[in-house]
Scaffold this motif. Structure first.
Motif, PDB file in Angstrom:
ATOM      1  N   GLY A  99       0.756  -1.230  -0.043  1.00 23.95           N
ATOM      2  CA  GLY A  99      -0.049   0.141   0.071  1.00 23.95           C
ATOM      3  C   GLY A  99       0.822   1.303  -0.159  1.00 23.95           C
ATOM      4  N   LYS A 100       0.037   2.396   0.026  1.00 29.45           N
ATOM      5  CA  LYS A 100       0.968   3.682  -0.114  1.00 29.45           C
ATOM      6  C   LYS A 100       1.634   3.554   1.216  1.00 29.45           C
ATOM      7  CE  LYS A 100       0.698   8.174  -1.708  1.00 29.45           C
ATOM      8  NZ  LYS A 100       0.286   9.567  -1.303  1.00 29.45           N
ATOM      9  N   LYS A 146       6.293   9.002   3.165  1.00 28.95           N
ATOM     10  CA  LYS A 146       7.509   9.030   3.174  1.00 28.95           C
ATOM     11  C   LYS A 146       8.236   9.725   4.601  1.00 28.95           C
ATOM     12  CE  LYS A 146       9.914   8.061  -0.901  1.00 28.95           C
ATOM     13  NZ  LYS A 146       8.989   7.839  -1.918  1.00 28.95           N
TER      14      LYS A 146
END
Lengths: 171, 605
Positions: B345-346, B349
């Protein structure tokens, strides 16, 4: 010793010299005191010369010492500006941040000012921890933390350590 | 270290290794400080004093000395250990290679701590590859608990096969804390005896060939020992197509992730306790049994290289796993998902940045570097390894190669200028007291012998500061706190033929600047040579914390930022576009008073 099964991942961030290591060791001891397994990670070496430092504590059934992005239950930030570098670690919906900051925001406490009033800026870490103990999301209660702090504090710092923890708790 | 019950303690990985060494009867334990290995020896010293043990624990002056001292105890039939960081092993590699051939009698454990990242080192090199080069077995612990247990396995294996054995922890093991189940201290009543055997201990090349053959036999025997080979941790009936081989802390990350995502039935997970020597039969069988193999290890592809058939192997060699940098859970997670044909999944960052480390407020090195820059702004500044490498922030450190290199590089720069005929700039080398003793002395002898000309500033703060303030040969205190003998720095410098030696307090800015200028003249005089300045003032961490001065910034400050940029003291801060003193972090050294070009920093009387 009161047993309490805990599953929690905690990040402590700040700058070298702010007492991140002492807080890590204290929480490690509290976790084991309550009958849990713990594995934590510390920063040593060059970064300790005033640079950004972070400790990770994993309480429960964990084999490894680091926390993956989006997995931390708690972040204790001893410097507000360090929070931005660690925020990604926090669980998206359920994570809680406690931050030492002069700014008014959620779960912020001016631990530096309080510790200065107590006469020693180095105990700001314990003021913040005492403050976190008030919150239901924090896995440890004040009296247990206090008991363990008494056990591990060097005698000459015992009184000021307990005083700082208590001051944070009584906010 | 505090006790939970009799046999369970919260220990840092390094303490767990130290305790293991003591419990398994090692009687000579040596080291030179280096992050992340430093706490091994300090914990051994603590256990020695707590339990009143008869053992010799020493901070040696360098890793080669440490290795050879400990090794000799094992030649005599007693158990020994030497600990260092990975780049320290470069210094000790000469005795390492040779001692693999001679072997040992009493168990001999080499702990070489790696620093993937790197966090506090000049390379990310993999000590397991050094073990392979030396042809000795190496263990790769995945937790402090396992590091503790592996000491016993290593000592026993070493003694049984007469071979040095390496334990290779990484930073995340050395500096992890865990509740560790421990045992009891063995007191082996062994008498040290030296059995003369010149064909072994003093082997000439002819016998070295024979010893090499014996070493190969030992390795073959060790790789055939079943319980040392990789073990499948998730034993299921169903044989999956995917297989993961992993060692060290990376294994623990993989295990935690697979458990958390309920993937433990998706791939056969093998933990590799001893990455070298691996059994070729075992590896061939593995390559035959699985369609896809993933190898996850830090930092070089040591396990991966040993696989006989890499057609279906993913790892560092083909770039599936990043070949540089620390393998954090965030680095491993997407690779693991791709290998198991799952989507990641995302992932938000991490924000790059953070505060860089700098010299402490009131650090004597800052004053020394300020003077160097002020007195000789056009010089070349070869630097060295220690806290004072942070002089790079002040523009007063131009190179940082390895321990002791500042002096050899100063000589090299001098010869280079002279030979090429380009304008000869003054060269100012800086080196700490502990580093000078470690590997600066031979460099200075070489420079003198070959007629180099430069200024050498020895930053003598009476301690090994960066690694946690260990004592040095100049202070004379030994690792366990007992008095040793201090060596005489002036005597050493005299013996090296130094004619210009001046000791200056770096806080005496005017005198230091004048001395540097005088030193430059000496390096250029017809009868001159190398000029040595000893900048002497103890590290703040070991000196009495008393504010000498109360410093403040006056109204005259124009906000030019000169002090903040050029002095970079953490106590100098900007408040409303002007310089100010952060009284909480100010040590009151008063040096910044000399820095302000318009004298707006003042001492309050």
């Amino acid at each position: 010793m009161t047993k309490k099964k805990i599953d929690s991942q905690i990040v402590i961030c700040g700058r070298g010299g702010q007492g991140v290591l002492f807080l890590t060791r204290l929480i490690d001891e509290v976790a084991v005191h309550q009958g849990n397994n713990v594995i934590s990670s510390e920063t040593h070496g060059m970064a300790m010369r005033g640079g950004s430092v972070a400790s990770y504590i994993r309480i429960g059934d964990y084999a490894s010492p680091l926390i993956r992005t989006g997995q931390a239950d708690i972040i204790l930030a001893l410097t507000d500006s360090e929070l931005q570098f660690n925020n990604h670690l926090l669980k998206k919906d359920t994570g809680t941040v406690f931050v030492n900051s002069p700014n008014k925001k959620n779960n912020a406490v001016n631990a530096t000012r309080i510790s200065k009033d107590l006469g020693s800026v180095v105990v700001a870490n314990l003021v913040l921890l005492g403050y976190a103990c008030k919150d239901d999301t924090f896995p440890f209660d004040f009296s247990t933390v206090k008991t363990v702090l008494k056990k591990i504090s060097p005698p000459r710092f015992l009184d000021s350590n307990i005083e700082a923890l208590t001051a944070g708790y009584q906010i | 270290m505090t006790t939970k019950s009799t046999h369970e303690k919260i220990l840092m990985g390094n303490e767990a290794i130290g305790l293991g060494l003591v419990e398994n009867g090692c009687t000579v334990i040596t080291s030179y400080p280096g992050t992340p290995a430093s706490e091994i020896i300090s914990s051994v010293a603590r256990f020695k004093n707590e339990h009143d043990l008869k053992l010799h624990v020493e901070w040696s002056v360098n890793e080669k000395s440490a290795y050879e001292v400990a090794l000799s105890n094992s030649y005599m039939g007693c158990r020994s250990a030497v600990a260092m960081k990975q780049v320290g092993l470069n210094v000790a590699s000469d005795p390492l290679m040779s001692s693999a051939y001679t072997g040992i009698i009493g168990g001999f454990v080499l702990v070489s701590a790696d620093d993937p990242g790197p966090h506090s080192s000049q390379t990310e090199q993999d000590s397991r590859l050094m073990a392979m080069l030396a042809k000795i077995p190496v263990f790769d612990p995945s937790s402090p608990q396992e590091a503790y247990q592996m000491v016993k396995t290593a000592v026993t294996l070493s003694e049984k096969n007469g071979i040095p054995v390496m334990i290779r922890p990484t930073t995340r093991i050395c500096h992890a804390r865990q509740n560790v189940k421990t045992g009891t201290i063995q007191k082996l009543k062994r008498k040290a005896t030296f059995s003369k055997d010149p064909q072994r201990w003093a082997a000439t090349p002819k016998y070295r060939f024979k010893l090499h053959g014996e070493l190969n036999k030992k390795l073959a025997q060790i790789s055939a020992t079943k319980n040392l080979q990789p073990e499948r941790v998730n034993k299921r009936k169903k044989a999956p197509k995917h297989c993961i081989l992993s060692s060290g802390v990376a294994y623990s990350y993989v295990y935690d992730m697979m458990k958390d995502a309920e993937l433990l039935d998706q791939a056969a997970l093998y933990k590799v306790p001893m990455p070298f020597p691996l059994s070729q039969d075992f590896l061939q069988d593995l390559c035959n049994s699985y369609e896809h193999i993933l190898v996850i290890e830090e930092t070089y592809p040591v396990i991966e290289m040993q696989l006989p058939d890499r057609t279906n192997v993913q790892g560092k060699i083909n770039g599936f796993i990043p070949p540089e940098g620390e393998l954090t859970p965030d680095v491993i997670y997407p690779a693991l998902n791709t290998f198991l044909e799952r989507k990641t999944g995302k992932i938000p960052k991490a924000k790059p940045g953070g505060q860089r480390p700098s010299l402490c407020a009131g650090c004597p090195h800052r004053a020394s570097y300020y003077c160097i820059k002020k007195a000789l702004p056009k010089a070349v500044y070869p630097g060295d390894i220690g806290c004072y490498t942070l002089g790079v922030n002040l523009g007063a450190v131009d190179t940082c190669l390895c321990m002791g290199a500042s002096i050899n590089q100063a000589a090299g720069f001098y010869h280079s200028f002279k030979t090429s005929g380009s304008e000869a700039k003054t060269v100012v080398a800086t080196i700490g007291d502990s580093t000078f003793i470690h590997s600066g002395i031979t460099a200075l002898i070489n420079a003198k012998y070959n007629d180099a000309r430069f200024i050498l500033m020895i930053l003598d703060n009476s301690t090994t500061a960066m690694t946690g303030n260990q004592p040095t040969a100049l202070t004379g205190v030994m690792a366990d706190g007992s008095p040793g003998n201090s060596v005489d720095l002036h005597g050493i410098l005299k013996g090296c033929g130094m004619q210009f030696v001046k000791t200056v307090d770096p806080f005496d800015i005017e005198k230091m600047i004048a001395t540097l200028k005088e030193a430059e003249k000496f390096t250029r005089a017809s009868d001159g040579g190398i000029a040595v300045i000893i900048a002497k003032r103890p590290c703040l961490m070991i000196s009495e914390k008393k504010k000498v001065y109360s410093v403040s910034v006056s109204e005259a400050c124009t906000g030019c930022n000169y002090c903040i940029t050029n002095f970079e003291c953490p106590a100098l801060i900007t408040v409303k576009d002007r310089a100010a003193i952060d009284q909480l972090s100010c040590s009151g050294c008063g040096v910044c008073v000399h820095v302000c070009p318009i004298k707006a920093i003042e001492i309050e009387r």
